[in-house]
Enzyme design. Structure first.
Site, PDB file in Angstrom:
ATOM      1  N   GLU A 162      39.235  18.080  61.410  1.00  6.42           N
ATOM      2  CA  GLU A 162      37.833  18.271  61.776  1.00  6.42           C
ATOM      3  C   GLU A 162      37.003  17.144  61.160  1.00  6.42           C
ATOM      4  O   GLU A 162      37.533  16.219  60.540  1.00  6.42           O
ATOM      5  CB  GLU A 162      37.320  19.636  61.290  1.00  6.42           C
ATOM      6  CG  GLU A 162      37.317  19.799  59.773  1.00  6.42           C
ATOM      7  CD  GLU A 162      36.850  21.172  59.322  1.00  6.42           C
ATOM      8  OE1 GLU A 162      36.828  22.112  60.151  1.00  6.42           O
ATOM      9  OE2 GLU A 162      36.530  21.309  58.120  1.00  6.42           O
ATOM     10  N   ASP A 172      28.519  18.542  54.620  1.00  5.36           N
ATOM     11  CA  ASP A 172      28.629  17.870  55.923  1.00  5.36           C
ATOM     12  C   ASP A 172      27.500  16.855  56.125  1.00  5.36           C
ATOM     13  O   ASP A 172      26.807  16.865  57.143  1.00  5.36           O
ATOM     14  CB  ASP A 172      28.598  18.889  57.069  1.00  5.36           C
ATOM     15  CG  ASP A 172      29.509  20.080  56.829  1.00  5.36           C
ATOM     16  OD1 ASP A 172      30.630  19.862  56.340  1.00  5.36           O
ATOM     17  OD2 ASP A 172      29.097  21.219  57.116  1.00  5.36           O
TER      18      ASP A 172
END
Length: 337
Positions: free
Chosen positions: A200, A14
């Protein structure tokens, strides 16, 4: 032209890279211990690889922000340095919500960071952040600040609830000004692979009159991939009809390049002024045990080109692994969740 290290940051999922007005790069990502937030600073993109991390915050022992510290992003918004991140609860590790840290000064590498609390909904919005919510990002457009985040509904009723993306305008770095608006839900098969229906990891890019939002879809193994939303820069960004979604993913597993499960990207200007994307992926397909215990999603740099219609295109080099790193596939990192 600069050749960027790949991977730039091993075992950092991420990834988020921000270039400030002073020309410095600031980097943060999910740490494999899931227990802290660290930032790095460098004058160049490649400098991030060897920059000394600064731990600016560690998880609580119990209650809010006590587990699953995920997906931080560092932004300079409304005159403040802010880190957005997701965290779970102890007990109740899946009670995940978006939280904030705020820097008390102008130097994020030296000044103190304080907790800014959980993201707050706008008045009259009974739904935002009331269920599993994470991956908040922010962007400015024509003097207004917006946030996009992922949220599930019905986690008490459904075995595997759907994760959607929502957008709202911000009143402050920590509170919404408007009620949430649904941007995308997993409509297609590539958004539902691996047993999970997921949208997401949003990331926003403005280019030649358009606003693009990439996002990640499906479970977090090799089926993880990236989709694309687009809107006109003159459109009402809070009108869901202003956005359209590409029918097929814009980036997915490429076995020939040992790229498995690419996703959760960000966009940034590179050393030469070009558009780059940082994203994570593994160099193997088979995961032993729970994917959350496999920490070999490494942060890579990919150059971004543009299709004739202006949409971003991820330009994968022949060698996605030009920098040496230790593949720690078998290493077990103890994670307290």
């Amino acid at each position: 032209m600069t050749t960027y290290r790949s991977p730039l940051a091993p075992q950092r999922a991420d990834p988020y890279l921000y270039k400030h007005v002073d020309g410095k790069y600031y980097f943060t990502a999910t740490c494999p211990q899931y227990d802290r937030i660290e930032i790095r600073c460098a004058d160049t993109v490649n400098g991030i690889a060897t920059a000394t991390p600064r731990i600016v915050w560690k998880k609580h022992r119990r209650g809010q922000m006590a587990t699953h510290i995920w997906a931080p992003e560092i932004h300079f918004i409304m005159g403040k340095w802010v880190i957005y991140f997701a965290a779970g609860h102890k007990p109740g590790k899946w009670k995940i919500r978006p939280y904030t840290l705020i820097c008390t000064g102008n130097d994020p590498m030296k000044d103190d960071w304080v907790e800014g609390g959980m993201m707050q909904a706008a008045s009259g919005d009974p739904y935002s952040f009331t269920d599993f919510s994470l991956d908040a990002t922010v962007f400015e457009h024509r003097g207004k600040w917006y946030t996009i985040w992922a949220q599930k509904f019905g986690t008490a009723e459904a075995e595997k609830p759907v994760s959607n993306l929502y957008i709202a305008e911000l009143a402050s770095p920590t509170q919404l000004k408007t009620v949430l608006v649904l941007l995308t839900t997993p409509d297609y098969d590539w958004e539902r692979d691996g047993g999970f229906w997921v949208n997401e990891g949003p990331a926003v890019l403005k280019h030649e009159g358009k606003i693009y939002c990439t996002f990640s879809a499906s479970a977090t193994g090799a089926c993880y991939c990236m989709g694309l939303l687009r809107a006109d820069e003159d459109a009402d960004l809070l009108d869901p009809r202003s956005w359209s979604k590409d029918r097929y993913p814009v980036l997915k597993t490429d076995e020939s390049k040992k790229m498995y499960g690419p996703g959760h990207n960000c966009f940034v200007r590179g050393d030469d002024g070009e558009i780059l994307s940082l994203l994570h992926f593994r160099d193997y397909e088979k995961i032993q045990g729970d994917p959350l215990d496999d920490h070999n999603r490494h942060a890579h740099v990919v150059k971004v080109g543009f299709a004739p219609d202006g949409a971003p295109v991820f330009e994968l080099p022949d060698d996605l692994y030009n920098a040496p790193y230790e593949n720690e596939k078998q290493k077990n990192i103890n994670v307290d969740i």
